[in-house]
Design a protein around this motif. Structure first.
Motif, PDB file in Angstrom:
ATOM      1  N   GLY F  83       0.835  -1.191   0.000  1.00 19.15           N
ATOM      2  CA  GLY F  83       0.000   0.000   0.000  1.00 19.15           C
ATOM      3  C   GLY F  83       0.869   1.239   0.000  1.00 19.15           C
ATOM      4  N   GLU F  84       1.886   1.200   0.849  1.00 19.40           N
ATOM      5  CA  GLU F  84       2.858   2.298   0.890  1.00 19.40           C
ATOM      6  C   GLU F  84       4.253   1.705   0.934  1.00 19.40           C
ATOM      7  N   LYS F  85       5.193   2.426   0.333  1.00 22.42           N
ATOM      8  CA  LYS F  85       6.583   2.021   0.414  1.00 22.42           C
ATOM      9  C   LYS F  85       7.247   2.698   1.610  1.00 22.42           C
ATOM     10  N   CYS F  86       8.370   2.157   2.041  1.00 23.03           N
ATOM     11  CA  CYS F  86       9.204   2.816   3.035  1.00 23.03           C
ATOM     12  C   CYS F  86       9.846   4.041   2.381  1.00 23.03           C
ATOM     13  N   PRO F  87      10.204   5.032   3.174  1.00 25.02           N
ATOM     14  CA  PRO F  87      10.890   6.196   2.598  1.00 25.02           C
ATOM     15  C   PRO F  87      12.251   5.780   2.026  1.00 25.02           C
ATOM     16  N   PRO F  88      12.736   6.469   0.983  1.00 26.54           N
ATOM     17  CA  PRO F  88      14.019   6.106   0.375  1.00 26.54           C
ATOM     18  C   PRO F  88      15.157   6.169   1.385  1.00 26.54           C
ATOM     19  N   SER F  89      16.044   5.212   1.294  1.00 27.31           N
ATOM     20  CA  SER F  89      17.214   5.194   2.170  1.00 27.31           C
ATOM     21  C   SER F  89      18.269   6.151   1.636  1.00 27.31           C
ATOM     22  N   ALA F  90      19.035   6.721   2.539  1.00 31.56           N
ATOM     23  CA  ALA F  90      20.075   7.660   2.131  1.00 31.56           C
ATOM     24  C   ALA F  90      21.449   7.016   2.057  1.00 31.56           C
ATOM     25  N   VAL F  91      21.522   5.707   2.248  1.00 34.73           N
ATOM     26  CA  VAL F  91      22.855   5.085   2.253  1.00 34.73           C
ATOM     27  C   VAL F  91      23.505   5.175   0.882  1.00 34.73           C
ATOM     28  N   LEU F  92      24.825   5.254   0.889  1.00 31.38           N
ATOM     29  CA  LEU F  92      25.580   5.337  -0.353  1.00 31.38           C
ATOM     30  C   LEU F  92      25.885   3.926  -0.842  1.00 31.38           C
ATOM     31  N   GLY F  93      24.870   3.294  -1.374  1.00 38.00           N
ATOM     32  CA  GLY F  93      25.101   1.927  -1.828  1.00 38.00           C
ATOM     33  C   GLY F  93      23.926   1.442  -2.636  1.00 38.00           C
ATOM     34  N   LYS F  94      24.148   0.498  -3.502  1.00 41.14           N
ATOM     35  CA  LYS F  94      23.075  -0.069  -4.306  1.00 41.14           C
ATOM     36  C   LYS F  94      23.403  -1.534  -4.585  1.00 41.14           C
ATOM     37  N   LYS F 121      18.287   1.313  -3.923  1.00 41.15           N
ATOM     38  CA  LYS F 121      18.497   1.307  -5.377  1.00 41.15           C
ATOM     39  C   LYS F 121      19.121  -0.009  -5.821  1.00 41.15           C
ATOM     40  N   TYR F 122      18.824  -0.386  -7.069  1.00 41.16           N
ATOM     41  CA  TYR F 122      19.397  -1.634  -7.588  1.00 41.16           C
ATOM     42  C   TYR F 122      19.508  -1.570  -9.104  1.00 41.16           C
ATOM     43  N   LEU F 140      30.504  -7.183 -16.216  1.00 38.96           N
ATOM     44  CA  LEU F 140      31.161  -7.388 -14.918  1.00 38.96           C
ATOM     45  C   LEU F 140      31.571  -6.071 -14.270  1.00 38.96           C
ATOM     46  N   GLU F 141      32.121  -5.185 -15.044  1.00 35.27           N
ATOM     47  CA  GLU F 141      32.583  -3.926 -14.448  1.00 35.27           C
ATOM     48  C   GLU F 141      31.408  -3.143 -13.853  1.00 35.27           C
ATOM     49  N   GLU F 142      30.311  -3.130 -14.599  1.00 39.36           N
ATOM     50  CA  GLU F 142      29.148  -2.398 -14.080  1.00 39.36           C
ATOM     51  C   GLU F 142      28.585  -3.091 -12.832  1.00 39.36           C
ATOM     52  N   ILE F 143      28.574  -4.406 -12.857  1.00 38.24           N
ATOM     53  CA  ILE F 143      28.105  -5.130 -11.675  1.00 38.24           C
ATOM     54  C   ILE F 143      28.952  -4.774 -10.465  1.00 38.24           C
ATOM     55  N   ASN F 144      30.245  -4.740 -10.636  1.00 34.65           N
ATOM     56  CA  ASN F 144      31.140  -4.454  -9.513  1.00 34.65           C
ATOM     57  C   ASN F 144      31.047  -3.021  -9.024  1.00 34.65           C
ATOM     58  N   SER F 145      30.338  -2.163  -9.759  1.00 36.70           N
ATOM     59  CA  SER F 145      30.148  -0.795  -9.264  1.00 36.70           C
ATOM     60  C   SER F 145      29.037  -0.733  -8.227  1.00 36.70           C
ATOM     61  N   HIS F 146      28.357  -1.837  -8.002  1.00 33.58           N
ATOM     62  CA  HIS F 146      27.356  -1.918  -6.923  1.00 33.58           C
ATOM     63  C   HIS F 146      28.039  -2.446  -5.668  1.00 33.58           C
ATOM     64  N   GLN F 147      27.438  -2.184  -4.499  1.00 31.85           N
ATOM     65  CA  GLN F 147      28.090  -2.569  -3.243  1.00 31.85           C
ATOM     66  C   GLN F 147      27.754  -4.009  -2.830  1.00 31.85           C
ATOM     67  N   VAL F 148      26.588  -4.461  -3.210  1.00 29.45           N
ATOM     68  CA  VAL F 148      26.161  -5.808  -2.828  1.00 29.45           C
ATOM     69  C   VAL F 148      25.632  -6.498  -4.092  1.00 29.45           C
ATOM     70  N   GLY F 165      33.985 -15.739  -7.968  1.00 24.63           N
ATOM     71  CA  GLY F 165      35.427 -15.725  -8.230  1.00 24.63           C
ATOM     72  C   GLY F 165      35.890 -14.483  -8.959  1.00 24.63           C
ATOM     73  N   LEU F 166      34.942 -13.602  -9.290  1.00 24.98           N
ATOM     74  CA  LEU F 166      35.298 -12.416 -10.076  1.00 24.98           C
ATOM     75  C   LEU F 166      34.985 -11.104  -9.372  1.00 24.98           C
ATOM     76  N   THR F 167      34.425 -11.152  -8.182  1.00 26.16           N
ATOM     77  CA  THR F 167      34.041  -9.911  -7.509  1.00 26.16           C
ATOM     78  C   THR F 167      34.456  -9.934  -6.043  1.00 26.16           C
ATOM     79  N   PRO F 168      34.860  -8.784  -5.513  1.00 24.08           N
ATOM     80  CA  PRO F 168      35.147  -8.692  -4.071  1.00 24.08           C
ATOM     81  C   PRO F 168      33.908  -8.370  -3.241  1.00 24.08           C
ATOM     82  N   ARG F 169      32.766  -8.184  -3.866  1.00 24.87           N
ATOM     83  CA  ARG F 169      31.576  -7.729  -3.156  1.00 24.87           C
ATOM     84  C   ARG F 169      30.932  -8.871  -2.368  1.00 24.87           C
ATOM     85  N   PRO F 170      30.161  -8.520  -1.339  1.00 22.97           N
ATOM     86  CA  PRO F 170      29.331  -9.547  -0.698  1.00 22.97           C
ATOM     87  C   PRO F 170      28.387 -10.145  -1.738  1.00 22.97           C
ATOM     88  N   VAL F 171      28.325 -11.474  -1.796  1.00 19.71           N
ATOM     89  CA  VAL F 171      27.482 -12.170  -2.767  1.00 19.71           C
ATOM     90  C   VAL F 171      26.395 -12.936  -2.016  1.00 19.71           C
TER      91      VAL F 171
END
Lengths: 226, 226, 226, 226, 226, 226, 226, 226
Positions: F83-94, F121-122, F140-148, F165-171
């Motif tokens: 019905g309603e969404k949560c307010p947008p998060s301000a964290v610097l991550g997507k 954001k995602y 791959l490069e664009e994927i790795n520009s996300h935090q998670v 095996g190709l990313t340092p991000r949390p998977v």
């Protein structure tokens, strides 16, 4: 922070007895040897703190110092030990432990020893499997003179259904890992007990004689004392 | 000999009540429709023979003649029906039924309806899953004022362990098939309950609210009457 | 080569009767409808070629032309059909079919119908589950007057063990998929029968009443005729 | 009551022979050593009480007193022992035991030894797996001259289906735990036998050569004597 | 080409650290002994190449030359070894490792040792199982002062759900193979964690303390340094 | 006490957001229809109480009153509604959501919709299975520009290992039930992800896109805001 | 970013044919309907881009526009469709497809249709199960005149072992989900094929006729052309 | 008939080579020691009868007489032995064996040794797991210069899918039992390979390097000689 490999941080639940009527027990299987030894030193006879040790392998018990072994009552069939027992319960009730065969002895005796430790009375009715129904028939009346029944059986565990259809008592069923092939280490006996065609049979984990005694104790503790 | 496809030879176990304290029940799932109808005609209100019908699908009940439906008390959530209930029990005891969530309602209510049918008192404590522990904490004292506790939970069934560590009462745990994926139609909840880290939890088959009520009845029947 | 989707190349094993004493049967489940219809046209009454159709769903049979339906003896409980039966066997032997409950009717009747089709005699003892042992006890002597015993049971299938311990006859056990949860569509009943504590119980696939009848026929065919 | 860890209460089913035509046997696996020794003392040669011991490990047998070993006929491949055999049966029938390979020897021989103990005749047809069909083809006529066939096979157990399609005799199939990976300790061979495409194959538990012999005995006991 | 049985062709992934932030590790279980020895010679202290050895059995480590053993930091509880550690991380974050009981020590310590090796800080909260909730309650605030939480639990693994419902932190859950019967070597704990009634719990393979530490490291590497 | 079949006692966990950073959600599957309707009335747009409904079947949503449907944002692919969404998060991550194929769309979109609902954001990278590695390599490069990174894959789920095996991000890996036969409704993909040869991959239950988003949210909530 | 529920981002692997010799195919099961329709519009006859659609249910195909249906060659037994076929291969080789029974038709035909689509020749040998060995024996010589053999069988899948012991050709075995009970939806046939007592049988996923054809194509592509 | 426990009746399939192109092999695991010794005496060097012994444990080989050991080529990693090899094949083809890691060495080498024994050429590409894709990328061209590819991998077995998507060659995949927990002794690797997202991957039983070599041999035998 550097790890000390000797003494994992034990937090003993001494309040358990007051909270749920059952004192904490020590499940020894898989515990590091030094940790077990420390615990056995703490809870030996004369310390005033009854603790039950379960799944304590004879080879582990034998490796203890003689002085420590002497303050423990150890039974190699059930693999249980205690330094002190709980005081006898005054409830007007006792438990019948009925087993399918002598191959179930470890579990049968774990239930019996746990009841003894907790201060309850019980009777043993071993080797009563349904392949020879006359054995169960001969002792049914005496079994029904107990307030709670623990059924211990492996293989097809048909004993739980047959007895469940012949007694009004609470029935606590313990499957055992006796057998091979489709016995699947007790999984099939467990399933048989859970889908028993007799209503109201309550089931424990495979080989968990200790748990069956605890479940019986929870029921006995409801009964009047005398 | 030529088979009559209409009427399989039913042998009703009328002596069950005298033998084990629980009257026979009819498990409707998978029974041929004509067979069910015959049974329901035999055991309707006014016949003086209380019988509980379980797992009676709404679509099957709806297909009965109106005259037959009127002599039955049917509950579509628990899928149970009876023509007459057993007389109220005089024992000094009642059952707390605690569930993890409202998705467990079919099982929770099957237990409740069976207790009502058997003549026992109970209290319902739904939606008490451990993801929000405050819900259980808030009603723990009231739960413990009952003599027997039935825990109904699906998914990880952590409720059985948490409650088993907080109550001295006999705990009868019923896993439910709620969930998906690794829930495996309730197999995982069942396993969790059987290997509960709290001692003495006794377990029923998946979704077997009826069996839990019968197990509770076997315990209640040990208590004094008043 | 281009595929003709209508007529998969059937190779009928007409020599089976001479080779193993049992005529070929048609397992209908999963066969394309057009293929089934062709086969039923070939083997109807008056063709002099007895063939048994098993697992023939009522919806499939009902969809046949009336003229075809009239030349078949179809039973919707067992889901079996034949145009002609085999001639009656002269062996001095008959089969007792004992079942746990009326919910096992489909399998019980598949065994019975197959025996009838093959020309053998049998007796039916349904609803004899061990939750009420008096039912089995009452008919034991009559059961033992048969040369071969087929036991049909679901849930914990304890009936196979109990009966196996009370009869010297060959026991062919058929687990059924009756039950829910840990019944696991008959897997648990199957395991119980395979690990029966009574020796020499021989087992068929889940719900395979047809196979049980064939196994009985292989035994009966060893007996003297009269 | 204090437990005596030495002598679990054995209730020997001496009436079994009269009731079901098969004397009781002792399944040794998992039984406490002292219990086994007591039983072997009771049932040695010259006691007039034939008892078969199965699953008796060589290491256990070797640990017995020499005097006790001398009164027993022990076979280390099948792991069976007896003090006295049953008297020879007069029935006009014998059993063919057909195995897939020499790796199945323990099970093949357990069946053979049990038949010998029970007083029945048999023929052995080992190493007849279907990867080289000529081996089975070469002995098929001789196999069919026996009244009952026991098939012993591991891996895919295709032998049961192939033989089942070539003989009118009762076929008792025993899966073995030979193989690795998807052999799953015999579970896959068991499944293959239960879903054999040949009708009327009857199945025993994995590695249960003893049970196969008992099932064969139940059939042989139906045959005329001569 | 003829095989050299001594030196399977190792291709070491030295670029892993740059690519994913985690240096390669050597999983020792099942590796041929000579291969392990070669690797340990290559990566000892003073070589400037940090490598973690996991699942290195004490018996294997003890069989090494003394000179090799002296250049390794080996912990027999976690079965981990390293010649050199990675330099300490500057991230502003640390990990809380919470375990159900001391029987989980091997896994708990594998996670801890891996974090130490990778240069991260952590706190240990062992023996916090939910059967005695007061233990977890007493340390909850301190646990929540860490940025990432690793939960290590066997049996019913209810700890993951309870803690997951009490903390906003990322929760990495590791099931352990502690228990017997329905514990199924950790499969049941794994299932409980995957179907936790608390949202957002992320799970590792059974007993994989190393993987949990790596998952935590991937998160910590996102945090600011200070 | 008589049961009211209409309104099971819901205890809504409104404090969850404050406690763990994630508001409660309603898992619709298996909940009685009347119960769902009551909940949807309570949490529609304009009530100021954001609640996410998951596993809400189109047929159930379509059966609601039009007025109720109009206050909900419903997506039939992901089967989610709010019905309603949560307010947008301000964290610097997507979050990058990478899927193996378009058959995984329900799960991929459940993760995406949950993140949108929570205010994060995602980016979506669908149809990136490893059978054609160029697809993953290209982004791959664009994927790795996300935090998670959330990886959604069925069948052999090799994508999790390759990307791990190709990313340092949390998977965070979510197996899907896509496939047949040995896919085993996602069990095989789940196993592949849990035993990934790439370290530190964290896993969710089969098809649990919602859980993956929650796990990602727990990580994002650690990041700085901007 | 807001999701567009209509068009998940397809990344078609057009380079597959050049890379591995097999053009991409579309696995239709579980794909959203609108997505399938878009793909079928793109790859119809006259587009010069051969694509095979597998597991396309008749109900889905029937729901397409007539104009679209007319540009597709659809077979409802195998559930396959194509707009254009690949050009005929010039390799000197063809495939024998041998099946156990007509109930395996869907899989048998999926293999046949895939080979036809890829441009290879094949011969069909259906209904050759080992319960009647004469059927296989009669066509063995003709079967061996093909270069590659695909064996399709359900139930116990003994056909793979028997044929594997009679032919030097590469044998690609496809288990089918035909059967019930212990057939376990093809798991038992799969296991039988994997543990075949005949060496060098290579296995596909249950019911994967498409995969078998692709495996055959990989072999045929090695052969000389003529 | 009395059993001779020493010499089970071996029926050696000497015609196998002529029939299927592969000589018989002896699977040693589980065979009685005396039986193995007899076989090894019969097939040593200089007898002109090449036979491969597989799964021959070092402890068994070491227990043989020195004179017998000297006429055998034994490799303890692959656990294979032969007295004589088959003559070299003249086919224009060779096999690439690609493995995920050195822990797979036993299986990798069993495949290699079997090919060497059968007279075929091969190349080894070990330690090529996808966690570090550069390793596979670096040798892809050389791998593709072989006619047949055997992929050996445990854990998630993602290597089979990745390589299957990069090569047009026949791919024979062998899962290994490397790993713990959800690796389930290779069952998960097996499933991954069977449901590979790359088409036409053909699979062997877990750890069956011998079978993979035989499957490769069946293909190589189709190729022209030179």
């Amino acid at each position: 922070m550097t790890l000390d490999p000797i003494s994992p941080g034990v937090l003993f639940d001494h309040a358990r007895k007051a909270r749920i009527g059952l004192p904490e027990a020590v499940f020894c299987q898989g515990k590091p040897g030094s940790n077990l030894r420390d615990l056995m030193v703490s809870f030996g006879r004369g310390q005033g703190r009854p603790v039950l040790f379960t799944r304590l392998e004879p080879s582990v018990f034998d490796s203890l110092d003689d002085s420590l072994k002497q303050v423990y009552d150890y039974d190699p069939v059930s693999k249980t030990a205690w330094g002190e027992k709980c005081p006898p319960s005054a409830v007007l009730g006792k438990v019948a432990i009925v087993s399918g065969g002598t191959a179930d002895a470890q579990v049968t005796r774990e239930a019996a020893r746990t009841l003894e430790y907790l201060g309850f009375k019980y009777g043993l009715f071993e080797d009563s499997g349904v392949a020879g129904l006359w054995r169960l028939a001969g002792s049914l009346e005496e079994i029904n003179s107990h307030q709670v029944i623990i059924v211990v059986a492996g293989l097809d565990a048909a004993l739980a259904s047959v007895l469940g259809g012949l007694t009004p008592r609470p029935v606590i069923a313990v499957p055992t890992s006796v057998g091979y092939g489709l016995a699947r280490q007790g999984e099939s006996a467990l399933a048989s007990m859970l889908i028993s065609c007799s209503p109201g049979v309550a089931v424990q984990n495979i080989d968990n004689g200790y748990g069956a005694a605890c479940a019986a104790a929870r029921i006995l503790n409801l009964l009047p004392t005398g």
